[in-house]
Design a protein around this motif. Sequence first.
Motif, PDB file in Angstrom:
ATOM      1  N   PHE A  65       0.860  -1.184   0.000  1.00  0.00           N
ATOM      2  CA  PHE A  65       0.000   0.000   0.000  1.00  0.00           C
ATOM      3  C   PHE A  65       0.898   1.236   0.000  1.00  0.00           C
ATOM      4  O   PHE A  65       2.084   1.160   0.353  1.00  0.00           O
ATOM      5  N   THR A  66       0.346   2.346  -0.406  1.00  0.00           N
ATOM      6  CA  THR A  66       1.095   3.593  -0.429  1.00  0.00           C
ATOM      7  C   THR A  66       0.564   4.538   0.644  1.00  0.00           C
ATOM      8  O   THR A  66      -0.597   4.441   1.049  1.00  0.00           O
ATOM      9  N   TYR A  67       1.444   5.400   1.086  1.00  0.00           N
ATOM     10  CA  TYR A  67       1.023   6.423   2.047  1.00  0.00           C
ATOM     11  C   TYR A  67       1.516   7.784   1.568  1.00  0.00           C
ATOM     12  O   TYR A  67       2.522   7.888   0.848  1.00  0.00           O
ATOM     13  N   THR A  68       0.800   8.796   1.973  1.00  0.00           N
ATOM     14  CA  THR A  68       1.171  10.178   1.640  1.00  0.00           C
ATOM     15  C   THR A  68       1.622  10.861   2.915  1.00  0.00           C
ATOM     16  O   THR A  68       0.861  10.924   3.901  1.00  0.00           O
ATOM     17  N   ALA A  69       2.865  11.319   2.907  1.00  0.00           N
ATOM     18  CA  ALA A  69       3.427  11.994   4.075  1.00  0.00           C
ATOM     19  C   ALA A  69       3.486  13.500   3.832  1.00  0.00           C
ATOM     20  O   ALA A  69       3.686  13.966   2.702  1.00  0.00           O
ATOM     21  N   GLU A  70       3.313  14.241   4.905  1.00  0.00           N
ATOM     22  CA  GLU A  70       3.399  15.702   4.857  1.00  0.00           C
ATOM     23  C   GLU A  70       4.401  16.141   5.908  1.00  0.00           C
ATOM     24  O   GLU A  70       4.292  15.765   7.084  1.00  0.00           O
ATOM     25  N   ALA A  71       5.383  16.940   5.478  1.00  0.00           N
ATOM     26  CA  ALA A  71       6.414  17.409   6.398  1.00  0.00           C
ATOM     27  C   ALA A  71       7.010  18.704   5.877  1.00  0.00           C
ATOM     28  O   ALA A  71       7.338  18.815   4.680  1.00  0.00           O
ATOM     29  N   ASP A  72       7.153  19.697   6.759  1.00  0.00           N
ATOM     30  CA  ASP A  72       7.783  20.977   6.421  1.00  0.00           C
ATOM     31  C   ASP A  72       7.129  21.609   5.194  1.00  0.00           C
ATOM     32  O   ASP A  72       7.803  22.163   4.317  1.00  0.00           O
ATOM     33  N   GLY A  73       5.785  21.447   5.131  1.00  0.00           N
ATOM     34  CA  GLY A  73       5.040  22.050   4.035  1.00  0.00           C
ATOM     35  C   GLY A  73       5.101  21.286   2.727  1.00  0.00           C
ATOM     36  O   GLY A  73       4.607  21.775   1.707  1.00  0.00           O
ATOM     37  N   GLN A  74       5.737  20.113   2.734  1.00  0.00           N
ATOM     38  CA  GLN A  74       5.840  19.320   1.519  1.00  0.00           C
ATOM     39  C   GLN A  74       5.029  18.039   1.675  1.00  0.00           C
ATOM     40  O   GLN A  74       4.791  17.553   2.777  1.00  0.00           O
ATOM     41  N   THR A  75       4.639  17.438   0.545  1.00  0.00           N
ATOM     42  CA  THR A  75       3.965  16.144   0.536  1.00  0.00           C
ATOM     43  C   THR A  75       4.685  15.208  -0.419  1.00  0.00           C
ATOM     44  O   THR A  75       5.247  15.640  -1.436  1.00  0.00           O
ATOM     45  N   ASP A  76       4.674  13.942  -0.077  1.00  0.00           N
ATOM     46  CA  ASP A  76       5.345  12.945  -0.910  1.00  0.00           C
ATOM     47  C   ASP A  76       4.696  11.589  -0.669  1.00  0.00           C
ATOM     48  O   ASP A  76       4.184  11.307   0.419  1.00  0.00           O
ATOM     49  N   ASP A  77       4.711  10.729  -1.687  1.00  0.00           N
ATOM     50  CA  ASP A  77       4.154   9.384  -1.593  1.00  0.00           C
ATOM     51  C   ASP A  77       5.280   8.366  -1.498  1.00  0.00           C
ATOM     52  O   ASP A  77       6.363   8.534  -2.069  1.00  0.00           O
ATOM     53  N   ALA A  78       5.019   7.292  -0.777  1.00  0.00           N
ATOM     54  CA  ALA A  78       5.991   6.202  -0.651  1.00  0.00           C
ATOM     55  C   ALA A  78       5.236   4.881  -0.564  1.00  0.00           C
ATOM     56  O   ALA A  78       4.045   4.835  -0.248  1.00  0.00           O
ATOM     57  N   LEU A  79       5.962   3.810  -0.861  1.00  0.00           N
ATOM     58  CA  LEU A  79       5.383   2.463  -0.870  1.00  0.00           C
ATOM     59  C   LEU A  79       5.756   1.718   0.404  1.00  0.00           C
ATOM     60  O   LEU A  79       6.878   1.829   0.899  1.00  0.00           O
ATOM     61  N   VAL A  80       4.795   0.950   0.924  1.00  0.00           N
ATOM     62  CA  VAL A  80       5.059   0.053   2.058  1.00  0.00           C
ATOM     63  C   VAL A  80       4.802  -1.371   1.586  1.00  0.00           C
ATOM     64  O   VAL A  80       3.713  -1.680   1.100  1.00  0.00           O
ATOM     65  N   ARG A  81       5.813  -2.221   1.716  1.00  0.00           N
ATOM     66  CA  ARG A  81       5.696  -3.629   1.316  1.00  0.00           C
ATOM     67  C   ARG A  81       5.800  -4.487   2.575  1.00  0.00           C
ATOM     68  O   ARG A  81       6.807  -4.422   3.306  1.00  0.00           O
ATOM     69  N   VAL A  82       4.750  -5.288   2.821  1.00  0.00           N
ATOM     70  CA  VAL A  82       4.675  -6.084   4.045  1.00  0.00           C
ATOM     71  C   VAL A  82       4.571  -7.559   3.670  1.00  0.00           C
ATOM     72  O   VAL A  82       3.713  -7.952   2.882  1.00  0.00           O
ATOM     73  N   LEU A  83       5.450  -8.377   4.247  1.00  0.00           N
ATOM     74  CA  LEU A  83       5.377  -9.826   4.072  1.00  0.00           C
ATOM     75  C   LEU A  83       4.524 -10.413   5.194  1.00  0.00           C
ATOM     76  O   LEU A  83       4.905 -10.348   6.368  1.00  0.00           O
ATOM     77  N   VAL A  84       3.398 -10.977   4.827  1.00  0.00           N
ATOM     78  CA  VAL A  84       2.513 -11.616   5.808  1.00  0.00           C
ATOM     79  C   VAL A  84       2.821 -13.111   5.783  1.00  0.00           C
ATOM     80  O   VAL A  84       2.607 -13.789   4.770  1.00  0.00           O
ATOM     81  N   HIS A  85       3.333 -13.624   6.889  1.00  0.00           N
ATOM     82  CA  HIS A  85       3.797 -15.009   6.942  1.00  0.00           C
ATOM     83  C   HIS A  85       2.961 -15.815   7.946  1.00  0.00           C
ATOM     84  O   HIS A  85       2.367 -15.238   8.873  1.00  0.00           O
ATOM     85  N   PRO A  86       2.910 -17.139   7.784  1.00  0.00           N
ATOM     86  CA  PRO A  86       2.189 -17.970   8.756  1.00  0.00           C
ATOM     87  C   PRO A  86       2.782 -17.812  10.146  1.00  0.00           C
ATOM     88  O   PRO A  86       4.001 -17.664  10.307  1.00  0.00           O
TER      89      PRO A  86
END
Length: 421
Positions: free
Chosen positions: A87-108
Amino acid sequence: MIILLIYVAIFVVTFFVVKFVAQQAAKTDYTSLKTVTFGDESTVTPNRIASVVSVLTIFLLWGSFTGSKWVPGFLHAPGPFTGVAEFTYTAEADGQTDDALVRVLVHPVGEEATDPEVEPGDGFAKNDAATVGAWRSGLIRVDQNDELGRDAGHTVVAVNGQPIAPGQSVETDFGRVGMSPKGTLNFEPAKGWQMEPIWLPPPEAVMARLIDISKDGYRDSTLWEHLGYSLFRVIVGFFFGALIGIPLGYAMGLSDWFRGWFDPIVEFMRPVPPLALIPLVIIWAGIGETGKIILLFLAALWIMAIAARAGVSGVNITKVHAAYSLGASKFQIMRHVIVPNSLPEIFTGARVAMGVCWGTVVAAELVAAEKGAGMMIMVASKFQLTDIVLMGIILIGVIGFGIDILMRKVESILVPWKGRS
């Protein structure tokens, strides 16, 4: 709730299918028809097809909602998500915004896993990787590797383009992404409909545990010693309960003085659950075998007394008058009229009392028991060994059911006149 609805649906469908097949067969098999009276208890016997389907339904539901290998895969309920979620998230910091990806391994659960590989990406918000166990959830500090951290006012304002704030969540294709009150993302993979093994293990896990304990024992005692001690306690407690309860019930059914004297006591103790008596029994008899047997004795006593009283009170008075008219003495009436006609009620009470004793033996073995099926269940529950708990419950149920069948056979031999006028 889903399991209950499926069970009810199978029950209804099976009922109508079996009835339809039976009706079609009866149209050509006239010798199988017989005239019965509605409400005649002697004509109501268990439908064996219904019994078999009922047991198979419970087994299939158990296997389907635990992902059992003993059940075909197409019958499995949707399981928990495992694999790589993104999933992606949108971060806001110091008046700027940027998108980044989060990759999660779901294991048994129980398997070791390492964070999946992911390129950092451009911009101040860097891509992240994490691992989460199935049926679990995990916090993901996406700000830790971002160029502008919390000191620059870093906040996550959206997930997959959907706005998010503390206390809110966003549903993704892989699960739910929530935000804690402090602004940290929390990923909870989709759980599906299957039960986690710690709550309900599959049938093969219970069978494997049964085989292991049958070979190696449990807590320095064999499985048969545990079951034998529980059976011994139940039989001894039930025996003494019947030994006192049946004569007491006869006395209450034959004498108004005895009934007036003991009726308040019996009716007061009857609704008191045996579990409520454990502290008192410990004070009186200690924590040894005597206390456990006394508890089971009290569980059976009042049931047997009421059953015997009901059996005596239910004797048809015309039979008593007929015996008197033939010159029978009171002893002969007792021997040939009252006792035979009260035995069906007593056997019914005995079956109920035995069931209550089996239900109470687990509580009786809570107190300093070194051996017993109830002890196995309680010790295993402390360590969340659900397979042993379920194994103990099944064994207690099977043995109790076997005893009930045995008592039915004995009743059919000793009281063949039950249900006849």
